[in-house]
Design a protein around this motif. Structure first.
Motif, PDB file in Angstrom:
ATOM      1  N   ARG A 128      -5.753  10.765  27.052  1.00 37.42           N
ATOM      2  CA  ARG A 128      -6.200  10.052  28.162  1.00 37.42           C
ATOM      3  C   ARG A 128      -6.796  11.099  29.150  1.00 37.42           C
ATOM      4  N   VAL A 129      -8.179  10.954  29.659  1.00 38.67           N
ATOM      5  CA  VAL A 129      -8.646  12.043  30.537  1.00 38.67           C
ATOM      6  C   VAL A 129      -9.085  11.465  31.888  1.00 38.67           C
ATOM      7  N   GLY A 130      -9.234  12.214  32.949  1.00 39.12           N
ATOM      8  CA  GLY A 130      -9.455  11.661  34.236  1.00 39.12           C
ATOM      9  C   GLY A 130     -10.117  12.694  35.111  1.00 39.12           C
ATOM     10  N   LEU A 131     -10.855  12.335  36.097  1.00 40.11           N
ATOM     11  CA  LEU A 131     -11.138  13.374  37.032  1.00 40.11           C
ATOM     12  C   LEU A 131     -10.513  13.117  38.468  1.00 40.11           C
ATOM     13  N   SER A 132      -9.815  14.146  38.853  1.00 40.47           N
ATOM     14  CA  SER A 132      -9.281  14.168  40.185  1.00 40.47           C
ATOM     15  C   SER A 132     -10.479  14.373  41.307  1.00 40.47           C
ATOM     16  N   ASN A 133     -10.174  13.852  42.325  1.00 41.76           N
ATOM     17  CA  ASN A 133     -11.125  14.012  43.694  1.00 41.76           C
ATOM     18  C   ASN A 133     -12.428  13.052  43.218  1.00 41.76           C
ATOM     19  N   HIS A 134     -12.306  12.101  42.215  1.00 40.40           N
ATOM     20  CA  HIS A 134     -13.576  11.269  42.267  1.00 40.40           C
ATOM     21  C   HIS A 134     -13.063   9.775  41.579  1.00 40.40           C
ATOM     22  N   ASP A 135     -11.813   9.727  41.867  1.00 43.22           N
ATOM     23  CA  ASP A 135     -11.122   8.216  41.716  1.00 43.22           C
ATOM     24  C   ASP A 135     -11.558   7.681  40.246  1.00 43.22           C
ATOM     25  N   LEU A 136     -11.190   8.706  39.584  1.00 44.28           N
ATOM     26  CA  LEU A 136     -11.191   8.435  37.827  1.00 44.28           C
ATOM     27  C   LEU A 136      -9.881   8.569  37.236  1.00 44.28           C
ATOM     28  N   PRO A 137      -8.695   7.526  37.503  1.00 44.37           N
ATOM     29  CA  PRO A 137      -7.439   7.760  36.869  1.00 44.37           C
ATOM     30  C   PRO A 137      -7.927   7.898  35.413  1.00 44.37           C
ATOM     31  N   PRO A 138      -6.806   8.709  34.705  1.00 43.72           N
ATOM     32  CA  PRO A 138      -6.638   8.983  33.237  1.00 43.72           C
ATOM     33  C   PRO A 138      -6.935   7.708  32.377  1.00 43.72           C
ATOM     34  N   ARG A 139      -7.697   7.814  31.442  1.00 45.84           N
ATOM     35  CA  ARG A 139      -8.058   6.592  30.436  1.00 45.84           C
ATOM     36  C   ARG A 139      -8.781   7.215  29.003  1.00 45.84           C
ATOM     37  N   SER A 140      -8.878   6.375  28.393  1.00 44.40           N
ATOM     38  CA  SER A 140      -9.407   6.784  26.892  1.00 44.40           C
ATOM     39  C   SER A 140     -10.603   6.017  26.536  1.00 44.40           C
ATOM     40  N   GLY A 141     -11.457   6.366  25.692  1.00 43.94           N
ATOM     41  CA  GLY A 141     -12.670   5.742  25.125  1.00 43.94           C
ATOM     42  C   GLY A 141     -14.008   6.360  25.661  1.00 43.94           C
ATOM     43  N   ALA A 142     -14.872   5.946  25.052  1.00 42.64           N
ATOM     44  CA  ALA A 142     -16.619   6.435  25.340  1.00 42.64           C
ATOM     45  C   ALA A 142     -16.830   6.048  26.618  1.00 42.64           C
ATOM     46  N   LEU A 143     -16.474   4.825  27.076  1.00 40.97           N
ATOM     47  CA  LEU A 143     -16.870   4.470  28.516  1.00 40.97           C
ATOM     48  C   LEU A 143     -16.368   5.465  29.573  1.00 40.97           C
ATOM     49  N   GLN A 144     -15.161   6.082  29.521  1.00 41.60           N
ATOM     50  CA  GLN A 144     -14.431   6.947  30.311  1.00 41.60           C
ATOM     51  C   GLN A 144     -15.359   8.331  30.284  1.00 41.60           C
TER      52      GLN A 144
END
Length: 290
Positions: A128-144
C-alpha cells in the motif's frame, strides 16, 4: 495525454525492467507468505496491532465504533500486516527542486518520476502506497497510483525549500523522502526522529544537479534562490567555491549521520546519472528494511 498520465507512463517505463532483474515479483510474494514484511510471526495478516485516529481518505467501514465510542475521536483498528505493508512517500515540490542544468531534468521531475516508479513496483508486490503532505493515506490499486500522479503534477510548493512531514505516516510503516535537502535541516531531523520513535524505517534520497556539486562559477555572479526571495551578488564567485563545497560536504555528512542514528538509509543521486540506477538502489534499500 494529461501531465499526470504522462508522468505515470514515464514511471512505468522506468520500472518495467526491474522486477525481472531483481526477481521482484517472486521475491515479494515469498516474503509475504513467510511473514518477512515486519509481522511478528507468519500468518494471514489479521493480527491486531494498534488503534490509530481516522485520517482523511479512510472509509467509514474501517472505523472501530466500539473503540471510538469511548472518546471524542474516531479510531481505525489497524493490523500489523497493514502497517508493515504501507510505504509513504514525501516528494519535495518546493521551488529549489525546479533547478536544472541545461539539457537535464529538474530535480523535482526526477524525484516525482522515481517516487511513481517505486510506487508501481511496490504495488506489484501488494504494498500500500501513499503521499505525505498530500492527504493521501496508503492504499493499493491503480486508482491510488493515478491519485499520486495527479498530486505530484499539481501545484508546486511556493516555499524556497521543502520540509517533510512524518505525522501522516502510520506506525511501523516504511517511508521514502526525496529532496535536495539544501534548506534548513532542522525539520528533516524532526521528521526522522518522530518517524524512528514510531517504528517507521525508511530511506532518504538526496537529489542534486551536477552544477550544485561542481560550483562552476567565477567572476561577477548573482546567485538567486529559485523562488526569488534570496539573492547574493559577488564579483569573485570563484573565491566562494571552497567554502560552498565544504558546506555541501558538511550537509551530506549530517544527513548520513542522521540516517545512521535513526536507522534510516541515505543515498545521493545526481540528475545526470541513470534514473534506473537510483530506482534499483531504492528498491533494494526498502527490501533491506523488511
Amino acid at each position: 495525454m494529461s501531465d499526470a498520465a504522462l508522468l505515470r507512463s514515464r514511471a512505468e517505463q522506468l520500472a518495467a525492467p526491474l522486477p525481472a532483474l531483481l526477481a521482484g515479483a517472486q521475491h515479494l510474494a515469498r516474503s509475504v507468505l513467510l511473514g518477512s514484511h515486519g509481522r511478528r510471526r507468519p500468518g494471514q495478516g489479521d493480527e491486531f496491532w494498534q488503534y490509530r485516529p481516522v485520517v482523511q481518505g479512510d472509509e467509514a467501514r474501517m472505523v472501530d465504533w466500539r473503540r471510538s465510542g469511548r472518546s471524542d475521536e474516531q479510531f481505525v483498528r489497524q493490523k500489523e500486516w497493514q502497517a508493515a505493508q504501507s510505504v509513504m512517500f514525501w516528494v519535495d515540490r518546493s521551488q529549489s527542486m525546479g533547478f536544472a542544468s541545461a539539457n537535464l531534468a529538474p530535480k523535482g521531475s526526477r524525484a516525482a518520476e522515481l517516487a511513481m516508479a517505486m510506487a508501481i513496483l511496490l504495488g506489484h508486490g501488494g504494498e500500500r502506497v501513499g503521499l505525505s503532505n498530500h492527504d493521501l493515506p496508503p492504499r493499493s490499486g491503480a486508482l491510488q497510483l493515478l491519485r499520486m500522479a495527479q498530486a505530484l503534477e499539481g501545484d508546486d510548493d511556493h516555499a524556497d525549500y521543502g520540509a517533510p512531514n512524518a505525522r501522516e505516516i502510520p506506525a511501523r510503516a516504511r517511508a521514502v523522502f526525496l529532496s535536495d535537502f539544501l534548506g534548513d535541516v532542522t525539520p528533516v531531523e524532526g521528521a526522522l526522529t518522530m518517524a524512528a520513535d514510531r517504528g517507521v524505517s525508511g530511506v532518504l534520497l538526496q537529489i542534486l544537479d551536477p552544477q550544485e556539486e561542481a560550483f562552476p562559477f567565477d567572476g561577477r555572479t548573482i546567485f538567486e534562490s529559485m523562488g526569488g526571495t534570496l539573492s547574493h551578488e559577488t564579483l569573485k564567485a570563484g573565491d566562494l567555491r571552497t567554502r560552498y563545497l565544504d558546506r555541501l560536504a558538511e550537509r551530506k555528512a549530517r544527513l548520513r549521520d542522521l540516517c545512521r542514528v535513526t536507522g534510516w538509509q541515505y543515498h545521493l543521486h545526481h540528475t545526470d546519472h541513470s534514473a534506473s540506477a537510483a530506482l534499483l538502489w531504492l528498491y533494494g534499500a526498502l527490501e533491506r528494511d523488511h
